[in-house]
Design an enzyme around this catalytic site. Structure first.
Site, PDB file in Angstrom:
ATOM      1  CD  GLN A 114      -1.016   1.105  18.715  1.00  0.00           C
ATOM      2  OE1 GLN A 114      -0.182   0.216  18.727  1.00  0.00           O
ATOM      3  NE2 GLN A 114      -0.803   2.272  18.135  1.00  0.00           N
ATOM      4  CG  HIS A 182      -1.236  -0.128  15.217  1.00  0.00           C
ATOM      5  ND1 HIS A 182      -1.056   0.568  14.045  1.00  0.00           N
ATOM      6  CD2 HIS A 182       0.007  -0.278  15.763  1.00  0.00           C
ATOM      7  CE1 HIS A 182       0.232   0.825  13.882  1.00  0.00           C
ATOM      8  NE2 HIS A 182       0.904   0.323  14.913  1.00  0.00           N
ATOM      9  N   GLY A 183      -4.370   0.866  12.868  1.00  0.00           N
ATOM     10  CA  GLY A 183      -4.710   0.621  11.486  1.00  0.00           C
ATOM     11  C   GLY A 183      -3.643   1.098  10.527  1.00  0.00           C
ATOM     12  CB  ALA A 184      -0.854   3.112  10.713  1.00  0.00           C
ATOM     13  CE1 TYR A 187       2.887  -4.726  13.691  1.00  0.00           C
ATOM     14  CE2 TYR A 187       2.555  -2.356  13.497  1.00  0.00           C
ATOM     15  CZ  TYR A 187       3.369  -3.439  13.818  1.00  0.00           C
ATOM     16  OH  TYR A 187       4.654  -3.224  14.235  1.00  0.00           O
TER      17      TYR A 187
END
Length: 465
Positions: A114, A182-184, A187
């Protein structure tokens, strides 16, 4: 028909579905159980991986999950979330991650790195970032901890895009099975995507298409480096729920916004291979990880955050106060809602239904407290997702896959309680299950001793013997 036969058949059907292989475009995983991104501060301060992380990742592979998604792996020191997390910011990190892959692959388990950047959600960025404002889409500090931020220049945006691309290249050179952006959960990529956070007036702000530009540029840069035959997936909020703490804040992205973003990231078949659905524009958030929060535990370990943001001392006072602490806990539960296991399944089902009409090859993962075979098989069977990701239930029971294969019964007395004590302890202590009631013993002291043995087991075997 003998009594219990119906239940036996149902369990066998559930197990057959859960433990069937999942084929992505460029990756096949042996079952539908993914270890979600989680980790303690197990590594060297400068971001080099250590023996403890090798032990940590290996124990989940040994436990039987089909694939592991790594902890938040920073693509740059400036984007560090916590110290002592292994990074992927330089080619000299490749040998360590190659060894991680070797350990995990030995159990027939896949490993997806990730790739992450904290942006303004930088809990403890370390001395390197001590006097620097965090990079973000905005100059507004985050409303929970109050981490100071600066809106990135276009040149800085291009630099970070390249850092993600080189991180993906290194993951491929290490022999790993893919990467996840990690687009949630608040961040950096979320900070660009979310209408509740992104207040830019240039080509990276405003419309949903503009807000998605940063993520799309990362996807295209990664494809430039790793080609089309390397697995690439995106973790994204189904809905932001950006107003969870303060109702007067903007709500952030809706489900329709997320659908538009997902369509953009398909990039005419040249973009992502899979979406990993979560929710919540901060971390922690009542919906991520969904469960309880203990003011007593928060005050015990939140002290490590006090120097990080301008609101942390206020938060500490709230958590510690005998009146406001329980009130915060009540409010947390209210904003979470009643559902814990499968909390994001409704979002995943909507997105999967719409996206697979455009591209039937796209797969969907869903996170949210999964630990029972009936619920896991249920969301796969009804089309909500193709596989589930799990974190806390696997900390509680490293062998959860084998429990699910045999029956739900053995988990009843030792299941994850969603207390989130693992989360709050991570700021100061080794990551593990800190719910004393789950451990054997006739007294509290005996249970606590067994808890400590379990938590510390990740340090065995040591580097030197």
């Amino acid at each position: 028909m003998p009594q219990g036969t119906d239940a036996t058949f149902l369990h066998e059907d559930n197990a057959a579905l859960i433990f069937s292989p999942l084929k992505f475009r460029n990756l096949e995983v042996k079952n539908r159980l993914f270890r979600s991104n989680l980790s303690g501060m197990f590594d060297e301060y400068n971001g080099y991986g250590g023996i403890t992380r090798l032990n940590w990742e290996e124990k989940f592979a040994k436990g039987g999950v089909g694939c592991i998604i790594s902890s938040y792996t920073p693509v740059a020191v400036r984007g560090r979330i916590l110290v002592r997390y292994a990074m992927i910011d330089n080619d000299d990190k490749i040998p360590f991650w190659r060894e991680v892959g070797k350990r995990v692959h030995g159990y027939g388990c896949g490993f997806i790195m990730q790739l992450s950047h904290s942006g303004r959600q930088q809990d403890m960025g370390g001395v390197e970032n001590l006097f620097k404002k965090s990079l973000s889409s905005t100059s507004q500090s985050d409303f929970f901890h109050g981490i100071l931020a600066k809106a990135m220049t276009v040149a800085e945006i291009h630099e970070v895009v390249e850092q993600f691309a080189q991180g993906a290249r290194r993951a491929r050179e290490a022999g790993l099975n893919g990467v996840e952006l990690h687009g949630a959960n608040g961040y950096l990529i979320t900070q660009f995507l979310s209408s509740g956070i992104n207040d830019r007036k240039d080509e990276y702000g405003g419309s949903v298409e503009n807000r998605a530009r940063f993520a799309l540029e990362i996807v295209r840069a990664i494809r430039r480096e790793v080609g089309q035959d390397f697995h690439l997936q995106m973790k994204i909020n189904g809905v932001d729920h950006n107003d969870w703490l303060y109702p007067w804040k903007k709500k952030g992205n809706t489900l329709q916004d997320t659908l538009t973003i997902c369509k953009i990231l398909l990039d005419d078949g040249k973009g992502v291979d899979s979406f990993h659905i979560s929710s919540g524009s901060t971390f922690p958030h009542p919906r991520n990880p969904p469960g309880d929060i203990s003011p007593r535990a928060l005050t015990r370990w939140y002290g490590g955050m006090l120097a990080s943001g301008v609101r942390t001392r206020f938060n500490y006072a709230v958590f510690k106060n005998p009146l406001s602490g329980p009130l915060f806990r009540w409010y947390w539960r209210v904003r979470r809602g009643r559902i814990i296991e499968g909390i994001n399944a409704e979002y995943a089902k909507f997105l999967r239904t719409e996206i697979t009409r455009i591209d039937p090859g796209i797969k969907f993962l869903c996170t949210g407290g999964f630990q029972h075979a009936s619920n896991i098989a249920g969301v796969i069977r009804d089309g909500s997702c193709d596989a589930v990701t799990m974190a806390r239930p696997l900390i509680a029971n490293n062998d959860l896959p084998e429990i699910l294969r045999s029956a739900d019964g053995p988990i009843k007395q030792k299941e994850c309680t969603y207390c989130n004590k693992c989360l709050v302890n991570d700021l100061a202590n080794p990551l593990g299950c800190y719910e004393v009631s789950r451990y054997d013993g006739d007294t509290f002291e005996e249970k606590w001793d067994n808890l400590i043995k379990s938590v510390m087991s990740v340090y065995q075997p040591p580097l030197f013997r």
